[in-house]
Write a protein that holds these residues in place. Structure first.
Motif, PDB file in Angstrom:
ATOM      1  N   ALA A 181       0.828  -1.210   0.000  1.00  0.00           N
ATOM      2  CA  ALA A 181       0.000   0.000   0.000  1.00  0.00           C
ATOM      3  C   ALA A 181       0.864   1.262   0.000  1.00  0.00           C
ATOM      4  O   ALA A 181       0.577   2.242  -0.700  1.00  0.00           O
ATOM      5  N   ALA A 182       1.954   1.242   0.776  1.00  0.00           N
ATOM      6  CA  ALA A 182       2.855   2.391   0.799  1.00  0.00           C
ATOM      7  C   ALA A 182       3.514   2.601  -0.562  1.00  0.00           C
ATOM      8  O   ALA A 182       3.692   3.739  -1.018  1.00  0.00           O
ATOM      9  N   ALA A 183       3.891   1.495  -1.218  1.00  0.00           N
ATOM     10  CA  ALA A 183       4.510   1.607  -2.543  1.00  0.00           C
ATOM     11  C   ALA A 183       3.529   2.183  -3.557  1.00  0.00           C
ATOM     12  O   ALA A 183       3.901   2.987  -4.420  1.00  0.00           O
ATOM     13  N   ARG A 184       2.257   1.779  -3.461  1.00  0.00           N
ATOM     14  CA  ARG A 184       1.250   2.331  -4.376  1.00  0.00           C
ATOM     15  C   ARG A 184       1.031   3.820  -4.119  1.00  0.00           C
ATOM     16  O   ARG A 184       0.836   4.598  -5.063  1.00  0.00           O
ATOM     17  N   SER A 185       1.055   4.222  -2.851  1.00  0.00           N
ATOM     18  CA  SER A 185       0.929   5.652  -2.538  1.00  0.00           C
ATOM     19  C   SER A 185       2.107   6.435  -3.114  1.00  0.00           C
ATOM     20  O   SER A 185       1.933   7.527  -3.666  1.00  0.00           O
ATOM     21  N   GLU A 186       3.300   5.874  -2.977  1.00  0.00           N
ATOM     22  CA  GLU A 186       4.488   6.527  -3.532  1.00  0.00           C
ATOM     23  C   GLU A 186       4.382   6.647  -5.052  1.00  0.00           C
ATOM     24  O   GLU A 186       4.727   7.689  -5.630  1.00  0.00           O
TER      25      GLU A 186
END
Length: 408
Positions: A181-186
């Motif tokens: 999820a953090a990678a998608r936000s980035e």
């Protein structure tokens, strides 16, 4: 399982290209210059100054004045028959040296505007450089972020399968899902940055395209004149514009001195008059009007001219100081960019190796998945820093070339 994200950043690092440049830096500056609104304004100002210089070559400082008068005693009730028609055509005259001074003021202002055009061209080149650097950094960030998303998706899928088979704890699945999820936000933030920097660059250039700034290296740096600061300072368009402005202000003082009184006028007049019982009388003569000097007029005019000269002198000193400071900043930036690039390269290499070791340690059960993921994310951030450092190094070289008056 983490082998899928080994080298996520290195593949899109300094050797990689998120998008190939399709426009030379010189052509990009030319395109931005063509649509620069300040250039249009300054060009119009220059044409106006040239027109004023041509107008000052005329024989008279102003247009002719036509006056007409009519007198009739009928209006006062005497009705004797006195009638007078009178007309005059006069033109103002240049005071000694006033016409030449007026012409030289306009010519000096035109020369100042030409230097201001060079100043604006330099500013356009800097804006193109900054906008291009921001766009390239954004594209590289997006490339690395998308690679990280793909890698985290594979990790999350692998951990999910392992959990289903009872080989992984639920905490590992939760950790992998959180990192995904953090990678998608980035990746979303990177996509936004690409869009905004692209729009800014396209607006600046007036056309789509990505200027090439990464092909400039030490070869261009060797041709700059950073080792000749005095020559660079004297030839800087900002200093030249300030010097021209001082010259224009001096010409303004000379014009004020030459305009020591209002312009005299000379003209010809004719009178046609007659009275009851007498023939009409016609007369022609010359009229001269000479206003006398007045301190109420001359003192403020001279004070304003001297104030402008003092302000122009101050601006020239400030321009030279600004250029000196800027050259020092450019040299310091070059040194810092080189050091930052070397440090970022060493850090990225070390952190990627550490991530590989942590991954191997996790695979054999010596390290938790969370620690391995943290190591890989640290390597990811190191790659971003390396990309930024590399672009900053090339931009510093181009900035040095622009500061020293070179056209890359």
């Amino acid at each position: 399982m983490l082998a899928v994200i080994v080298g996520v950043g290195l593949a899109a690092g300094p050797a990689g290209r998120a998008r190939a440049a399709d426009l030379s830096f010189r052509d990009a500056v030319t395109a931005a210059w063509a649509v620069d609104p300040v250039r249009t304004e300054l060009t119009t100002n220059g044409q106006s100054a040239d027109a004023r210089a041509d107008a000052a070559k005329s024989w008279f400082p102003g247009g002719p004045v036509v006056s007409a008068q009519y007198f009739d005693d009928h209006f006062i009730g005497t009705n004797i028959g006195y009638t007078t028609y009178q007309g005059t055509v006069s033109v103002p005259l240049w005071l000694p040296g006033q016409g030449t001074a007026t012409q030289r003021v306009a010519q000096a202002e035109s020369a100042t505007i030409q230097e201001k055009l060079n100043v604006e061209h330099m500013a356009v080149a800097v804006r193109v450089l900054e906008a291009t650097g921001a766009r390239v950094i954004a594209q590289r960030r997006q490339t690395v972020a998308l690679s990280l998303v793909q890698a985290m998706q594979r990790v999350a899928a692998a951990v999910g399968r392992a959990e289903h088979q009872g080989e992984a704890a639920a905490a590992d699945r939760q950790a992998s899902d959180a990192e995904l999820a953090a990678a998608r936000s980035e990746a979303g933030l990177a996509r936004e940055q690409v869009a905004t920097t692209g729009a800014a660059l396209e607006t600046l250039l007036g056309r789509p395209g990505l200027p090439d700034i990464l092909s400039y290296d030490d070869r261009l740096l060797a041709r700059t004149r950073l080792d000749m600061p005095q020559a660079v300072e004297d030839n800087d368009p900002r200093v030249r514009a300030a010097t021209r402005d001082v010259a224009a202000a001096r010409e303004g003082v000379r014009l004020a001195r030459a305009s020591f009184m209002p312009n005299p006028e000379i003209g010809v007049g004719a009178i046609h008059e007659g009275s009851y019982g007498s023939p009409w009388d016609n007369r022609v003569g010359v009229q001269i009007s000479v206003p006398l000097p007045s301190e109420a007029r001359n003192v403020p005019m001279m004070a304003e001219a001297r104030n402008r000269l003092a302000a122009a002198g101050s601006q020239e000193v400030q321009a030279r100081r600004m250029v000196r400071v800027e050259l020092a900043q450019v040299r310091a930036r070059l040194d810092a960019a080189r050091t930052i690039l070397e440090g970022a390269r060493a850090s990225a290499t070390a952190l990627n190796r550490r991530a590989d070791e942590m991954e191997h340690s996790w695979q054999v059960g010596e390290t938790t998945l969370i620690e391995a993921l943290r190591a890989r994310l640290a390597a990811y951030n190191a790659i971003l820093a390396l990309n930024s450092a590399e672009i900053g190094w090339h931009a510093a070289i181009l900035r040095a070339a622009i500061a020293t008056g070179m056209t890359p």
